[in-house]
Design a protein around this motif. Structure first.
Motif, mmCIF file in Angstrom:
data_model
loop_
_atom_site.group_PDB
_atom_site.id
_atom_site.type_symbol
_atom_site.label_atom_id
_atom_site.label_comp_id
_atom_site.label_asym_id
_atom_site.label_seq_id
_atom_site.Cartn_x
_atom_site.Cartn_y
_atom_site.Cartn_z
ATOM 1 N N LYS A 1 0.763 -1.267 -0.141
ATOM 2 C CA LYS A 1 -0.126 0.028 -0.088
ATOM 3 C C LYS A 1 0.820 1.171 0.160
ATOM 4 O O LYS A 1 0.662 2.206 -0.796
ATOM 5 N N PRO A 2 1.625 1.498 0.973
ATOM 6 C CA PRO A 2 2.519 2.706 0.971
ATOM 7 C C PRO A 2 3.426 2.766 -0.273
ATOM 8 O O PRO A 2 3.680 3.875 -0.881
ATOM 9 N N GLN B 1 1.107 4.157 -3.058
ATOM 10 C CA GLN B 1 0.823 5.515 -2.820
ATOM 11 C C GLN B 1 1.926 6.544 -2.970
ATOM 12 O O GLN B 1 1.643 7.565 -3.316
ATOM 13 N N GLU C 1 2.096 7.563 -6.312
ATOM 14 C CA GLU C 1 0.722 8.174 -6.517
ATOM 15 C C GLU C 1 -0.375 7.330 -7.401
ATOM 16 O O GLU C 1 -1.265 7.936 -8.163
ATOM 17 N N LYS D 1 -3.729 4.842 -6.997
ATOM 18 C CA LYS D 1 -4.854 4.710 -5.947
ATOM 19 C C LYS D 1 -5.379 3.217 -5.890
ATOM 20 O O LYS D 1 -5.076 2.387 -6.952
ATOM 21 N N ILE D 2 -5.512 2.801 -4.823
ATOM 22 C CA ILE D 2 -5.747 1.286 -4.701
ATOM 23 C C ILE D 2 -7.318 1.293 -4.699
ATOM 24 O O ILE D 2 -8.065 1.856 -4.089
ATOM 25 N N THR E 1 -1.912 8.653 -10.673
ATOM 26 C CA THR E 1 -3.342 8.581 -10.267
ATOM 27 C C THR E 1 -4.192 7.405 -10.816
ATOM 28 O O THR E 1 -5.229 7.507 -10.416
ATOM 29 N N THR F 1 -5.820 3.647 -10.887
ATOM 30 C CA THR F 1 -6.305 2.835 -9.692
ATOM 31 C C THR F 1 -5.863 1.512 -10.131
ATOM 32 O O THR F 1 -6.278 1.076 -11.131
#
Length: 183
Positions: free
Chosen positions: A128-129, A132, A135, A137-138, A171, A173
């Motif tokens: 996750k980090p 992120q 940049e 998105k999960i 950005t 997903t």
């Protein structure tokens, strides 16, 4: 003639007076010439160019006797149209001389593409980090039977399987497929 007599003579004082007058006259002429050639006290106000297209900016700067210089187009801002001005230097309202360069930063056509990191077989807490920080998105998280609880087993983007190293716009997903800890 000795030095002391020369320094107190009429000839020395005449020469000294002529030198002072020459310096004053030359300084006055030079200052007047600088005022004329540098357009002293004459300014042009920089117009607000943010959000305008390059063609519009060119016309507006030509009308104000200013020159356009495009510096960069790296930072995509979704609030502005494609190829429009997102930053300018000097700022709008500043007073500058005519023919001054106005430096512009344009909005590119979209986000730049970034390589998807290899997060397979890592825990969701580790992945996750990392996503992120780039940049991304999960998006949707789905679980499948696998002994590794919360281990990333696959990635998808818009329904298609995604391999590490693929290039995606910033950005984007990314949907994750995780293990549920069951055999």
């Amino acid at each position: 003639m000795s030095l002391v007599k020369f320094l107190t003579s009429k000839v020395f004082f005449k020469q000294l007076a002529l030198a002072v007058v020459a310096i004053v006259v030359l300084t006055f002429i030079m200052l007047k010439w600088l005022n004329i050639t540098t357009n002293h006290g004459e300014f042009v106000v920089v117009p607000d160019l943010k959000g305008k297209s390059v063609e519009t900016v060119k016309i507006e700067l030509d009308d104000n006797d200013l020159v356009m210089e495009i510096q960069d187009s790296a930072n995509f801002n979704p609030k502005y149209p494609k190829y429009s001005v997102i930053e300018q230097n000097p700022i709008a309202g500043a007073q500058v001389k005519e023919n001054r360069k106005i430096y512009l930063i344009l909005n590119p056509s979209g986000y730049r593409k970034v390589e998807v990191p290899n997060i397979l077989k890592r825990t969701f807490r580790q992945a996750k980090p990392q996503l992120q920080a780039l940049e991304f998105k999960i998006g949707e998280i789905t679980y499948i039977d696998n002994i590794g609880k919360d281990v990333v087993l696959g990635m998808k983007h818009k329904g298609k399987t995604l391999a590490p190293g693929a290039m995606l716009p910033l950005t984007s997903t990314i949907d994750l497929i995780l293990g549920n800890g069951k055999r």
